[in-house]
Design a protein around this motif. Sequence first.
Motif, short mmCIF file in Angstrom:
data_model
loop_
_atom_site.label_atom_id
_atom_site.label_comp_id
_atom_site.label_asym_id
_atom_site.label_seq_id
_atom_site.Cartn_x
_atom_site.Cartn_y
_atom_site.Cartn_z
N GLY A 324 52.22 43.19 44.00
CA GLY A 324 52.23 44.08 42.43
C GLY A 324 50.48 45.25 41.73
N ILE A 325 50.68 45.62 41.64
CA ILE A 325 49.85 46.53 40.74
C ILE A 325 49.54 47.02 38.98
N ALA A 326 48.66 46.87 38.50
CA ALA A 326 48.57 47.01 36.91
C ALA A 326 48.05 48.52 36.75
N MET A 327 48.96 49.28 36.36
CA MET A 327 48.27 50.59 35.67
C MET A 327 47.83 51.57 34.42
N CYS A 388 53.79 52.51 43.17
CA CYS A 388 53.82 52.93 44.68
C CYS A 388 53.25 53.33 46.27
N GLU A 389 52.49 54.36 45.68
CA GLU A 389 51.81 54.46 47.20
C GLU A 389 50.44 52.93 46.86
N ILE A 394 48.92 47.99 49.60
CA ILE A 394 48.06 46.48 48.91
C ILE A 394 49.32 45.78 50.28
N LEU A 395 50.39 45.72 50.25
CA LEU A 395 51.24 45.57 51.27
C LEU A 395 51.09 45.85 52.14
#
Length: 553
Positions: A324-327, A388-389, A394-395
């Motif tokens: 997960g990522i917070a923008m 997405c980038e 991270i993955l």
Amino acid sequence: IPFYQPIGGIRVGRINGEFVVNPTPAELEESELNIIMAASKDAILMVEGEAKEVSEEVMLDALWFGQEQVQPIIRIQEELMQRCGKPKREVAIPEIDEELHTKVTAASQPKLVEALQITEKQERYQRLDAVVDEVLAEVFPEGSEPSNDDIGQAKSSISSVKKNVMRERILKDQIRIDGRGPKDIRQIDCEARILPRAHGSALFTRGETQALGVVTLGTKEDEQLIDSLHGVSYRNFMLHYNFPSFCVGEARPPRGPGRREIGHGHLAERGLSHLLPSREEFPYTIRLVSEVLESNGSSSMATVCSGSLAMMDAGIPLKAAAAGIAMGLIYDDGQTSILSDILGDEDHLGDMDFKVVGTTTGITALQMDIKIKGLTREIVKASLEQACEGRLHILKIMGDTLEQSRAGLSSYAPRFITHKIPPDKISIVIGPGGKMIKSIVERTGVKINISDDGLVSIASGDHKAVDAALEIVRDLTRTVEIGTVYDGIVKRVVDFGAFVEVFPGTEGLVHISNLAEGRVRAVTDVVREGDTVKVKAMGLDKRGKLQLSIKDV
């Protein structure tokens, strides 16, 4: 009451490639999307939802489909306003002492520019607190007697200057508080099996945000019972998100779950739940606990990352790893800067908090709230692409630590197996008054459950006990195959033959003529009670009784 403009809310699903407005509960079971959103006439305001690894393009189309479908709701409100609307109340805007504001701005701006370049959170906060004290001392020299209103306005002006300094630096110089560029992600460190005694564990650190994921595997008896308006149901996956005060450098008495714990935990659970194996593939109950050890933005997304790694460490066969990522967003006078992996201050002083969870294939959950009038399609599209980038980055790092789920479970995890039996055999396993199933539990020490469709679940920390209980169940429900040779125990001897038990509860008759070659004068000349003999299943008699033979073996 003053209100900027009408808004509407709607739920969006997607079934067989077609978007559905306000899907029913039955339709949601088939839908690959479940999004709740609020929108105005021109833009999207809020989004919360989950998905089954849909692409960014599908998600973008879903959001704007919802924005279009909410227009009739807005038009009804506008019509109601024209018919029944009342003049808006006049709310007096608090007067600002421009002279005081100018003094505070001049005194605080250079100090705040310096303070906001400190990358370490606690050190930066200490310096910002010191700036407030220094500016107040400069603006209100010793001997002056400022009112509480003056002090309050001065502090408000300092906060306003701090916000403007941070935002201008990002928009003009493309430099964030900690020195990163808009697309840069903080340093990431991952470690699996950090708690050797736990069934699965992982530590995920991103900058000054750190989450410890711990997995415990249980049996069907550990499922959570949900008694709601929709009826009784059971959950075999639970995610608990803990946010202790020490993770943000504070000391508060621990309380029950609050808004943050419930909301963040639910978002992380949504992002991971669609990646779990089916109950048939993995019959365990899964409890995932996220302990946030340090927080400076995106702790819910760190929970997703640590949770995914912890479940893979536990040997749970996830469909794919999730991150997960917070923008964030800074928007001013047409200038836009989209930020990846935002800090707590960037969330507080920015215009958007857009959390996206997903795999390498697509999105599994998202949540968005904004502080401006709305977001255009172009901004949302750019945010999803940039997210997405970041997610793929991270993955990749997570994959370097644990590329796929471990092949086996922890030796400390209970062994849990299922065995399907014919429904008409359930009564045999249970026995009169539960006598047989109680006997199995007493002899082996396992936990055993039988569902109405004949699915037998057996669990124990002792793997040998599970095998022993399974063998008993198999023997009780085994069906004799004609022509097959079995080892049986002679249970009774009568004048015309011997009754031999081939399985527990399954007996057949060896007629005296089938005991041996030639004439047998007495059954006891060949077998006695308690003997173990090899017998061959010959068939069933007219009454459906099993016929066995020793001489034909």
